[in-house]
Design an enzyme around this catalytic site. Structure first.
Site, mmCIF file in Angstrom:
data_model
loop_
_atom_site.group_PDB
_atom_site.id
_atom_site.type_symbol
_atom_site.label_atom_id
_atom_site.label_comp_id
_atom_site.label_asym_id
_atom_site.label_seq_id
_atom_site.Cartn_x
_atom_site.Cartn_y
_atom_site.Cartn_z
ATOM 1 N N SER A 144 29.661 31.734 41.415
ATOM 2 C CA SER A 144 29.234 31.961 42.802
ATOM 3 C C SER A 144 30.465 31.974 43.694
ATOM 4 C CB SER A 144 28.310 30.836 43.261
ATOM 5 O OG SER A 144 28.135 30.870 44.668
ATOM 6 N N TYR A 174 26.202 22.058 43.881
ATOM 7 C CA TYR A 174 26.184 23.453 43.416
ATOM 8 C C TYR A 174 27.602 24.016 43.349
ATOM 9 C CZ TYR A 174 24.779 28.411 43.325
ATOM 10 O OH TYR A 174 24.609 29.748 43.000
HETATM 11 P P1 NDP Z 1 16.660 32.974 40.187
HETATM 12 O O1 NDP Z 1 16.221 31.587 40.461
HETATM 13 O O2 NDP Z 1 16.036 34.098 40.925
HETATM 14 O O3 NDP Z 1 16.549 33.260 38.589
HETATM 15 C C1 NDP Z 1 17.134 32.352 37.721
HETATM 16 C C2 NDP Z 1 17.017 32.848 36.298
HETATM 17 O O4 NDP Z 1 17.638 31.872 35.451
HETATM 18 C C3 NDP Z 1 15.594 32.999 35.854
HETATM 19 O O5 NDP Z 1 15.487 34.043 34.918
HETATM 20 C C4 NDP Z 1 15.324 31.648 35.201
HETATM 21 O O6 NDP Z 1 14.360 31.713 34.173
HETATM 22 C C5 NDP Z 1 16.674 31.344 34.574
HETATM 23 N N1 NDP Z 1 16.834 29.919 34.400
HETATM 24 C C6 NDP Z 1 16.916 28.967 35.377
HETATM 25 N N2 NDP Z 1 17.000 27.749 34.813
HETATM 26 C C7 NDP Z 1 16.968 27.945 33.481
HETATM 27 C C8 NDP Z 1 17.017 27.079 32.373
HETATM 28 N N3 NDP Z 1 17.088 25.739 32.517
HETATM 29 N N4 NDP Z 1 16.973 27.605 31.127
HETATM 30 C C9 NDP Z 1 16.878 28.943 30.958
HETATM 31 N N5 NDP Z 1 16.826 29.818 31.969
HETATM 32 C C10 NDP Z 1 16.862 29.320 33.213
HETATM 33 O O7 NDP Z 1 18.233 32.965 40.424
HETATM 34 P P2 NDP Z 1 19.267 34.154 40.760
HETATM 35 O O8 NDP Z 1 18.919 35.367 39.996
HETATM 36 O O9 NDP Z 1 19.429 34.222 42.209
HETATM 37 O O10 NDP Z 1 20.603 33.496 40.178
HETATM 38 C C11 NDP Z 1 21.144 33.821 38.913
HETATM 39 C C12 NDP Z 1 22.549 33.253 38.837
HETATM 40 O O11 NDP Z 1 23.322 33.769 39.924
HETATM 41 C C13 NDP Z 1 22.614 31.730 38.955
HETATM 42 O O12 NDP Z 1 23.623 31.244 38.107
HETATM 43 C C14 NDP Z 1 22.983 31.513 40.415
HETATM 44 O O13 NDP Z 1 23.641 30.290 40.620
HETATM 45 C C15 NDP Z 1 23.901 32.705 40.643
HETATM 46 N N6 NDP Z 1 24.058 33.083 42.044
HETATM 47 C C16 NDP Z 1 23.016 33.552 42.787
HETATM 48 C C17 NDP Z 1 23.205 33.900 44.113
HETATM 49 C C18 NDP Z 1 22.108 34.418 44.981
HETATM 50 O O14 NDP Z 1 22.330 34.528 46.198
HETATM 51 N N7 NDP Z 1 20.943 34.763 44.461
HETATM 52 C C19 NDP Z 1 24.531 33.780 44.744
HETATM 53 C C20 NDP Z 1 25.557 33.287 43.875
HETATM 54 C C21 NDP Z 1 25.318 32.961 42.572
HETATM 55 P P3 NDP Z 1 12.903 30.980 34.241
HETATM 56 O O15 NDP Z 1 12.344 31.177 35.595
HETATM 57 O O16 NDP Z 1 12.146 31.643 33.149
HETATM 58 O O17 NDP Z 1 13.146 29.567 33.917
#
Ligand code: NDP
Length: 237
Positions: free
Chosen positions: A132, A146
């Site tokens: 991030s 975070y």
């Molecule tokens: P979402 O919450 O929209 O999606 C998260 C994804 O990760 C889902 O597919 C979820 O699957 C999966 N996930 C979460 N926890 C687990 C776990 N314990 N085990 C397996 N899978 C898991 O998040 P984003 O798409 O927004 O974020 C994705 C990445 O990008 C993250 O690392 C986040 O920190 C990073 N990020 C996002 C930003 C943003 O503004 N959106 C900005 C900067 C970084 P399920 O629901 O099936 O558990």
């Protein structure tokens, strides 16, 4: 023929948001894609059906399950660690268990997955972790845990790039700014405060991040390693 034809790709956390866009991108480009999810079974099954990829349940908070999943995925050409969680708020009020879980998902899982993948990864392999812009810049309070987790990925990538570079394996971090997902909706309560510090005052799209990941995974990026790739609309500028 897609540019990832014949390549084996594992995406940790691919059921929603940025991870789902990454699955879509690699599948469209011809890769054989497997992705994990933890809670969103319906969303995962939909992505799998629509893209022809394989969804498997693996909680990134469970170290041994993550290692087993990577091991059982066979030799991977590309590992993308996208799964990540937030634990936002006043550190004096935060549940320490939530912070420890965040560290397991956002830091421990990427490290163990990367090491396990590298055991069998062929020359030219790619390890890409979604960090991030908060790994570099924390313009608001409430982001400490975070941000700590995302900064840790920077050291990890720099170190593993040295460890695996002699085998032609690259290790990189993609650092998004605000991207429109369930975690950070474009119309959510943080919208105005985030846009205020950005050069391009809007959220990005998950597909924007997937495009950068695809470039890093492709043949043009073989000389790019141990580096942070920020895609944030100028949030950190
Ligand atoms: P979402 O919450 O929209 O999606 C998260 C994804 O990760 C889902 O597919 C979820 O699957 C999966 N996930 C979460 N926890 C687990 C776990 N314990 N085990 C397996 N899978 C898991 O998040 P984003 O798409 O927004 O974020 C994705 C990445 O990008 C993250 O690392 C986040 O920190 C990073 N990020 C996002 C930003 C943003 O503004 N959106 C900005 C900067 C970084 P399920 O629901 O099936 O558990």
């Amino acid at each position: 023929m897609g540019s990832f034809q014949g390549k084996s790709v594992l995406v940790l956390g691919g059921s929603r948001g940025i991870g789902a866009a990454i699955v879509w991108r690699f599948a469209a480009d011809g890769a054989a894609v497997t992705f994990t999810y933890a809670g969103s079974r319906e969303a995962a099954e939909r992505v799998a059906a629509e893209t022809g990829s394989t969804a498997v349940v693996t909680d990134s908070a469970d170290r041994d399950a993550v290692i087993a999943r990577v091991r059982d995925s066979g030799p991977l050409d590309v590992l993308v660690v996208n799964a990540g969680v937030g634990a936002f708020g006043d550190p004096l009020e935060q549940d320490p268990d939530a912070v420890d879980r965040l560290i397991r998902v956002n830091v421990a899982a990427p490290y163990h997955a990367a090491v396990e993948a590298a055991r069998r990864m062929p020359e030219g392999g790619r390890i890409i972790v979604i960090g991030s812009v908060n790994g570099d810049r924390i313009p608001f309070p409430g982001l400490s845990a975070y941000a700590m987790s995302k900064s840790a990925l920077q050291g990890m990538a720099r170190g593993l790039a040295r460890d695996f570079g002699p085998r032609g394996i690259t290790v990189n971090v993609v650092q998004p700014g605000p991207i429109d997902t369930d975690l950070n909706p474009a119309d959510g309560p943080m919208k105005d405060i985030q846009h205020a510090v950005m050069a391009i005052k809007r959220h990005g799209r998950p597909e924007d991040v997937a495009g950068m990941v695809a470039w890093l995974a492709g043949p043009e990026a073989g000389f790019v390693t141990g580096a942070m790739h920020t895609i944030d609309g100028g949030f950190g500028a």
